[in-house]
Design a protein around this motif. Sequence first.
Motif, PDB file in Angstrom:
ATOM      1  N   LEU A   1      -3.246  -4.511  -3.634  1.00 35.34           N
ATOM      2  CA  LEU A   1      -2.376  -3.863  -2.658  1.00 35.34           C
ATOM      3  C   LEU A   1      -2.347  -4.666  -1.364  1.00 35.34           C
ATOM      4  CD1 LEU A   1      -3.298  -0.085  -3.105  1.00 35.34           C
ATOM      5  CD2 LEU A   1      -1.250  -1.262  -3.926  1.00 35.34           C
TER       6      LEU A   1
ATOM      7  N   ALA B   1       7.435   2.835   0.585  1.00 37.21           N
ATOM      8  CA  ALA B   1       6.475   1.735   0.543  1.00 37.21           C
ATOM      9  C   ALA B   1       7.253   0.456   0.243  1.00 37.21           C
ATOM     10  CB  ALA B   1       5.417   1.980  -0.530  1.00 37.21           C
TER      11      ALA B   1
ATOM     12  N   LYS C   1      -1.830  -4.571   2.499  1.00 40.02           N
ATOM     13  CA  LYS C   1      -2.069  -3.462   3.420  1.00 40.02           C
ATOM     14  C   LYS C   1      -1.647  -3.724   4.863  1.00 40.02           C
ATOM     15  CE  LYS C   1      -5.963  -1.817   0.645  1.00 40.02           C
ATOM     16  NZ  LYS C   1      -7.419  -1.529   0.608  1.00 40.02           N
TER      17      LYS C   1
ATOM     18  N   THR D   1       0.838  -1.196   0.000  1.00 40.66           N
ATOM     19  CA  THR D   1       0.000   0.000   0.000  1.00 40.66           C
ATOM     20  C   THR D   1       0.877   1.252   0.000  1.00 40.66           C
ATOM     21  OG1 THR D   1      -1.848   1.089   1.118  1.00 40.66           O
ATOM     22  CG2 THR D   1      -0.173   0.093   2.524  1.00 40.66           C
TER      23      THR D   1
END
Length: 527
Positions: free
Chosen positions: A132, A159, A134, A74
């Motif tokens: 994604l 990220a 997370k 994410t």
Amino acid sequence: MTIIEGNEGIVVVDPLVSAETARVAIDLYYANRGRRPLKAVIYTHSHVDHYGGVRGIVDEAAVTSGNVKIYAPTGFMEAAVAENIFAGNAMSRRASYMYGNVLPPDPKGQVGAGLGTTTSAGTVTLIPPTDLIKETGERHIIDGLTYEFLMAPGSEAPAEMLWFIEEKKAISAAEDVTHTLHNTYSLRGAKIRDPLSWSKYINQALSMWGDKAEVIFAQHHWPTWGNENVVELMQQQRDLYRFINDETLRMANQGLTMVEIAEQFKLPESLANFWANRGYYGSINHNVKATYVLYLGWFDGNPATLHELPPVEASKNYVEFMGGADAVLEKARKSFDEGNYRWVAQVVNHVVFADPNNKEAKNLQADALEQLGYQAESGPWRNFYLSGAKELREGVKQLPTPDTASPDTVRAMTPEMFFDYLGIRLNGSRAADASLTLNLDLGSSGGRYLIELENGVLNHTANRQSDNADATVTLTRETLNRIILHETSVADAVSSGDVRVNGNQAKLDELISYLDTFEFWFNIVTP
């Protein structure tokens, strides 16, 4: 690039910098292992060398159809686009030094980047992720294998994620556990990375998977096999980053400055003599400085350094105070003969900045930088020194180097990111007294925005239009992309009807006139 064989096909992890090199890599695999269907791509983190070659292994149609999934942590898109666009011009120019792109590949030039060979200069591509990741502990079955993920934002990238494949007893460490001291600050320019969080992510990975892992692999480097070896590598790397954080702060709290700490800092032998902890890529010196800045900023507390003169003006004064350029160079040559290359580079730099046409000074500076480069353990340090020496002697040469602000990256920008980038390009001094308001309509898929220029600042507000706007500008996102990529100009797009302006078009022209264009090949070692 890592290729994981699953039950039916393959998963490709981090498909290199450019499409051309990724295509050659996947063809090499197919030639030796047979052609197995691609099931998924995983981006471990948001740096361009971990996604840029994606179109070399998969076309977008296979992704949009759902046949191939792309997994990423994410925040991946925001971090990838912001890093490569907002400060992308300066960062890419400095990267040409860091990775030796301007150097010839020979024993006196480019021999590697410390983390690997060097960057390719092909086509940088990007296909946005479909899935994604997370949360830490999140599990996914990918081509019959069980992946458990660990989120590691703010470690080696804004990220980033690690994971464990149960059936293979394998840890993917992204770039958080490698066979070198990594960068907690990248010399190309990037946001400073947090060594404390970095060490804690490795400790968490040890806690989650350390007792069952039989192999750990990281992007750029070779795998480590056997549980005992895996655990030792992870513990050493964990303690390496933790020691950098804690010892830097211990010394800072004793009143030492950034440069003093970096000069005096010493790892325990148990860490320093572990092969994978050596500074082939990052260095203790610049990582310690980065940690100081992370906590305390650039100011060392001494008011004498609070408002120093800019380099050219200061250099002219230094040279005058030291008796002129000839006197400085005479003493500097003696220092060079004595092997004091760091001092020569530091002091002769003042002569170069005071008079960039002084060829004798530039050559002596280049000689000193070359010697520092040949002595450097860190690949980026070597490349910076030797690139600087080359440009002092030859001037700035426009040579192949990766363009991170590629068409795919531009297309991945949200409208908000685009308007933020416009604000970066706005010359605030020239626009200081300007005032204008535009309604911007990007259609049903792009949305509507109110653009306001005042006080030398460009603000934007989503889902808002003004009845008193100077003009309403209507265009598609595709036309906007073509304008950003310089494939067309606003004037040509207006003439062709791709951009429609209702109201005072002169205000749109005025806004464009305030936007700077960034020159890539700016000077680094001369003013």
